[in-house]
Design an enzyme around this catalytic site. Structure first.
Site, PDB file in Angstrom:
ATOM      1  N   ASP A   1      -8.224   5.914  -1.823  1.00 17.29           N
ATOM      2  CA  ASP A   1      -7.329   4.800  -1.490  1.00 17.29           C
ATOM      3  C   ASP A   1      -6.963   4.048  -2.765  1.00 17.29           C
ATOM      4  O   ASP A   1      -7.746   3.242  -3.263  1.00 17.29           O
ATOM      5  CB  ASP A   1      -8.017   3.862  -0.498  1.00 17.29           C
ATOM      6  CG  ASP A   1      -7.038   2.819   0.019  1.00 17.29           C
ATOM      7  OD1 ASP A   1      -5.889   2.772  -0.486  1.00 17.29           O
ATOM      8  OD2 ASP A   1      -7.420   2.050   0.928  1.00 17.29           O
TER       9      ASP A   1
ATOM     10  N   HIS B   1      -1.741   0.651   7.224  1.00 19.07           N
ATOM     11  CA  HIS B   1      -2.148   0.968   5.870  1.00 19.07           C
ATOM     12  C   HIS B   1      -1.726   2.405   5.554  1.00 19.07           C
ATOM     13  O   HIS B   1      -1.462   3.198   6.459  1.00 19.07           O
ATOM     14  CB  HIS B   1      -3.670   0.822   5.755  1.00 19.07           C
ATOM     15  CG  HIS B   1      -4.179   0.826   4.356  1.00 19.07           C
ATOM     16  ND1 HIS B   1      -3.689  -0.018   3.397  1.00 19.07           N
ATOM     17  CD2 HIS B   1      -5.139   1.576   3.750  1.00 19.07           C
ATOM     18  CE1 HIS B   1      -4.331   0.206   2.270  1.00 19.07           C
ATOM     19  NE2 HIS B   1      -5.219   1.176   2.447  1.00 19.07           N
TER      20      HIS B   1
ATOM     21  N   CYS C   1       0.806  -1.216   0.000  1.00 20.77           N
ATOM     22  CA  CYS C   1       0.000   0.000   0.000  1.00 20.77           C
ATOM     23  C   CYS C   1       0.844   1.274   0.000  1.00 20.77           C
ATOM     24  O   CYS C   1       0.443   2.275  -0.582  1.00 20.77           O
ATOM     25  CB  CYS C   1      -0.974  -0.006   1.171  1.00 20.77           C
ATOM     26  SG  CYS C   1      -0.217  -0.344   2.738  1.00 20.77           S
TER      27      CYS C   1
END
Lengths: 308, 646
Positions: free
Chosen positions: B458, B442, B398
């Site tokens: 995201d 994250h 991520c």
């Protein structure tokens, strides 16, 4: 004290010199309806003690010499076919030596477990079953077994469960110098035994056994016996504690001892007097190569428990 | 001394110092193990203890070693090391019962030191077992004759009897601020999010099972894909690493058009950083804290103790609709002369026409359709890290996606920044709360749009939607090196560990987290008013007094029930009288008549009367005649007997 009981003790003390304690213990054991195991070297008077007791108490006496080839039938008896002209014949039971009021089982650890158990079952049940027939044993029924603690090769030591059937185990020990002198200078003991007059009858003995059960036991004394049992169970010195049966044995032996002393109540001293005989074959010290003497263990037990 | 006692003490010391082997210097652990073995050997052979001078030498030598190792002789670590060293060496001079008792106390003390290093339930259970061994050694010291089983029973009963006092002390002992165990300067485990992000920093974190925080919702829980736990916001990029950069101007952040309120409470594990985590976007917080202009929640001091707070967040919001010029400029800055191809790509999107939203969609579509892969083990990136990732490797975690996305946005002229935190969480059915682990760490992006303010985007969701919807394990291939807890274990195992976590949560909340606030809250609920610590202390003393009095009463009743009868008391008095007169005292196992005979032999003048008394005593105590006049007669005679010293 009961005069005839007193006479029994006096008579026995005249023959077995210097062993008043053992004589009283054996008698107490008999009065408490227990069986006796005598463990000692040969020739210290085990057999004589049994003989004397049988004679003075007026009991039928049988001796069984245990050997490694002894069979249960040798102890219990056997049925033999008997011919008869009229009816053609039948099996007739020939009772073995067990059918007597006092049995001396000599060197009980020499026989095989099978033969041993025939005797021990008779001791427990007061009856024997042979070929499907249950036959009662005479009353009173009292077994004195002897064993030799040394020379264990070729023997079958009694397991703990069977040792437990004996109310007491005692040791004769060597006589002291004075008693030995009397023994050496006196008449042959066997001759005296042969001429002993019975001091008690079967009926009287039975009555005395009943009397033992009447001896009073106070709560304080039960506390004491329980304290002994509890200590034996909690202490780290013994592999197992004393069983409830051992507690009952202590109680009835102490009652018999009090009766022998002519008292109607049991005191802690009575318990202490019979304790070595009752517990020495029931206790084992933990982790000792050289097993300490059972009596020493019992003495330690007596000294460890305070009288409440 | 009894060898069994020594074995017991050896076991007790071994049990309490064994967990310390984890953090003691190796030579010290080995020395302690050696001493224990040596003592066992000596005990087994019944050999004599070593010379005192040798012992002194070893003590001084190893104390010196500790001083060298830690460069000091003060402080907790050193104190614990010295305590363990000296307690172990104490075994070598175990000569008297007093030494043994001292060692028992030392062992209890070492138990406490173990809690400096771990306060988990297994540690507590292990220490309880150690305590049982210690107490049973103590029983053995005082009553050597008792076999193992009854001894353990006595020890267990002693511990059970201590429970009421323990409870009173636990509930009412006035608490100081701070964690129950540990010192203020304790640096707690700092594994957790940091204030910067480089390629690989988050994927490293996802290998950890450790719990970051636990959340229980008081309103309806939002969907998983909405659970973005906001942490540090990163503004500055140097081509490789994102950092928070300069402190923002202390302006109040603006949240408008709020909707979809969520109320929840968070129990945060200590992470030695100042920030707190809350759901995007946090609005209210139950504890004092500051909200920065980029919506981070920050405390003044690092979180060093487990912290619990209530919070309210809104899932729908407009954040900083009127952002400052300065910040917008900052959100567009890029390191010069890096990643030319990425800049070119962004410029291409920008020139294709359309507004900001279209550019964002194009970028997300790019990630989605150009064969990007979501992986924990991306290949290393070169100097132009964003170019490398976007055009060559196309494999990343991520942080790669967030980083390159923000880079592309800035290059396309859209103000953007990286937000780190946690995403998702695991629902614990047994305790009705969510567990958020380090493996849920994250990173995502926020872009500023004119009419909507800061909006969360995201990019990871574009490439691996299951990461956001179902968690890390769903998004990664099966053979990825994930921590055990982040995988999908079998059902029963999952239930077991969720149960366990629920238990651990209760333990944290009520045992370890029972701090002064909880104490106040608890006592208020019990009806106590205007609480001060003095008042708590007084109450504690009062409660202790009550508990001890209850025990005393119980024991007194026990004693009264077992009171010896007057006849026995008179007899015991008589025995003491004889002993005072210089005669041998009665042994506790000696019967009345035996004792009378012994005394009679020594003192013929007393013989008749003492024999008579013994006979009466036996008759009264062991006979069946409960005769009151006879009892009085005996007591009278026993009291009247005059014993003169000879």
């Amino acid at each position: 004290m009961n005069t005839s009981l007193h006479n029994v003790i006096r008579q026995a003390e005249q023959i077995i010199l210097g062993k008043p304690r053992q004589i009283r213990l054996a008698l107490a054991c008999l009065l408490a309806r227990g069986h006796l195991l005598i463990e000692d070297m040969p020739g210290v008077g085990k057999t004589t003690l049994a003989h004397v007791l049988a004679r003075t108490l007026g009991l039928q006496f049988q001796r069984i010499q245990f050997t490694s080839d002894l069979l249960p039938a040798d102890i219990l008896g056997v049925s033999v076919f008997q011919r008869d002209e009229a009816s053609g014949g039948e099996f007739k039971f020939h009772p073995g030596p067990i059918f007597a009021q006092m049995i001396l089982a000599d060197e009980v650890n020499r026989a095989t477990p099978k033969a041993q158990s025939a005797l021990l079952e008779a001791m427990e049940e007061q009856q024997v079953t042979i070929e499907g027939m249950t036959r009662p044993l005479p009353a009173p029924f009292f077994v004195i077994a002897t064993q030799n603690p040394a020379h264990q090769i070729g023997t079958f030591p009694l397991p703990e469960s069977q040792l437990d059937r004996f109310l007491m185990r005692i040791q004769m020990g060597y006589p002291d110098a004075q008693a030995e002198r009397g023994l050496l200078s006196g008449v042959d003991r066997r001759e005296i035994v042969a001429h002993l007059e019975p001091q008690l009858g079967g009926e009287e003995l039975f009555a005395l056994q009943q009397q033992v059960r009447q001896v009073f036991v106070s709560p304080a004394l039960l506390d004491y016996i329980q304290a002994i049992l509890r200590y034996s169970r909690e202490s780290a010195q013994y592999t197992h504690g004393l069983s409830p049966r051992a507690g009952l044995a202590l109680l009835s032996a102490a009652r018999a001892w009090a009766l022998l002393d002519g008292r109607g109540t049991v005191t802690p001293e009575d318990v202490q007097a019979i304790l070595p005989g009752v517990v020495s074959h029931r206790l084992q010290a933990v982790g000792a190569y050289q097993k300490p003497d059972g009596d020493a263990l019992a003495q330690a037990l007596v000294e460890a428990v305070a009288i409440p | 001394m009894n060898t069994r006692i020594i074995y017991g003490l050896l076991l007790a010391i071994l049990m309490v110092i064994a967990p310390h082997a984890d953090h003691l210097p190796l030579w010290l652990s080995s020395l302690c193990a050696g001493v224990l073995l040596w003592r066992t050997y000596l005990n087994h052979n019944g050999s004599a203890l070593p010379n005192r001078w040798l012992l002194m030498l070893v003590t001084l030598g190893s104390a010196g070693g500790i001083a060298l190792e830690f460069h000091t002789l003060f402080g907790r670590e050193v104190g614990v090391a010295l305590l363990i060293l000296l307690s172990t060496l104490k075994l070598m001079e175990l000569r008297t019962l007093r030494d043994a008792t001292a060692l028992v106390y030392l062992a209890c003390f070492i138990i406490i030191t173990n809690f400096f290093y771990s306060q988990s339930i297994p540690t507590a259970l292990y220490m309880l077992a150690s305590l049982l061994v210690i107490v049973s050694s103590w029983v053995q010291i005082n009553a050597p004759g008792i076999a193992l089983k009854p001894r353990l029973r006595i020890a267990a009963i002693l511990l059970l009897q201590a429970i009421p006092l323990t409870l009173v002390l636990f509930v009412l002992f006035p608490r100081v601020q701070g964690p129950l165990w540990g010192m203020p300067q304790d640096a707690y485990a700092s594994s957790g999010l940091s204030d910067q992000m480089a390629p690989g920093s988050l994927s490293k974190l996802s290998l950890s099972d450790a719990v970051a925080f636990r959340v229980s919702y008081s309103t309806q829980a939002p969907g998983r894909e909405q659970m973005y736990w906001r942490g540090p916001v990163l503004w500055d990029f140097d081509g490789r690493t994102w950092t928070q950069g300069r402190t923002l101007a202390p302006l109040p952040p603006q949240l408008t058009e709020l909707d979809q309120a969520i109320d929840y409470s968070v129990t945060l594990e200590p992470h030695n950083r100042t920030w707190l985590f809350a759901l995007d976007m946090p609005d209210k917080l139950s504890i004092p804290s500051q909200q920065t202009y980029d919506f981070q929640l920050v405390q003044k001091a690092p979180v060093r103790a487990r912290l619990r707070y209530e919070a309210r967040s809104h899932l729908s919001y407009h954040a900083n609709l009127h952002e400052t010029e300065r910040n917008l400029k900052r959100a567009l800055q890029l390191p010069a002369a890096l990643n030319p191809r990425a800049r070119q790509l962004a410029a291409q999107w920008r020139n294709a026409g359309g507004n900001d939203a279209t550019v964002i969609q194009t970028a997300l579509g790019y990630f989605n359709q150009q064969g990007f892969r979501y992986t924990l083990e991306p290949p290393l990136l070169g100097f132009h890290s964003v170019d490398d990732f976007l055009f060559t490797s196309r494999q990343g975690f991520c942080e790669h996606y967030a980083s390159s996305f923000v880079f592309l946005m800035r290059a396309a002229g859209i103000p953007a920044r990286v937000v780190t935190g946690y995403q998702g969480g695991e629902y614990n059915d047994f305790g009705n709360y969510y567990i958020v682990r380090q493996s849920d760490a994250h990173a995502w992006a926020e872009v500023w749009l004119k009419d909507r303010g800061w909006v969360r985007v995201d990019p990871t969701a574009a490439i691996a939607p299951s990461r956001v919807q179902r968690g890390l394990s769903a998004a990664l291939p099966d053979n990825a090196a994930l921590p055990f807890m982040a995988r999908n274990p079998p059902q029963w195992l999952n239930n077991l560990r969720l149960n366990w976590d629920a238990l651990a949560n209760q333990w944290n909340q009520w045992v370890l987290g029972y701090n002064s606030e909880r104490q106040f809250a608890f006592l208020t609920r019990l009806g106590m008013e205007s609480i001060t610590w003095q008042k708590i202390a007084l109450n504690m003393l009062f409660a202790l007094g009550i508990v001890i009095s209850l025990f005393a009463l119980f024991m007194l009743r026990h004693l009264l029930a077992r009171q010896p009868d007057p006849v026995q008391l008179a007899w015991l008095r008589l025995c003491r009288k004889l002993a005072r007169a210089g005669l041998p005292p009665r042994a506790s196992h000696e019967g009345a008549q035996d004792y009378a005979a012994r005394i009679g032999a020594l003192r013929p003048d007393l013989s008749a009367s003492i024999d008579d008394l013994a006979a009466r005593y036996n008759a009264l105590r062991y006979g069946n005649l409960a005769d009151e006049p006879a009892q009085h007669e005996f007591i009278r005679r026993a009291t009247a007997l005059k014993v003169r010293r000879v």
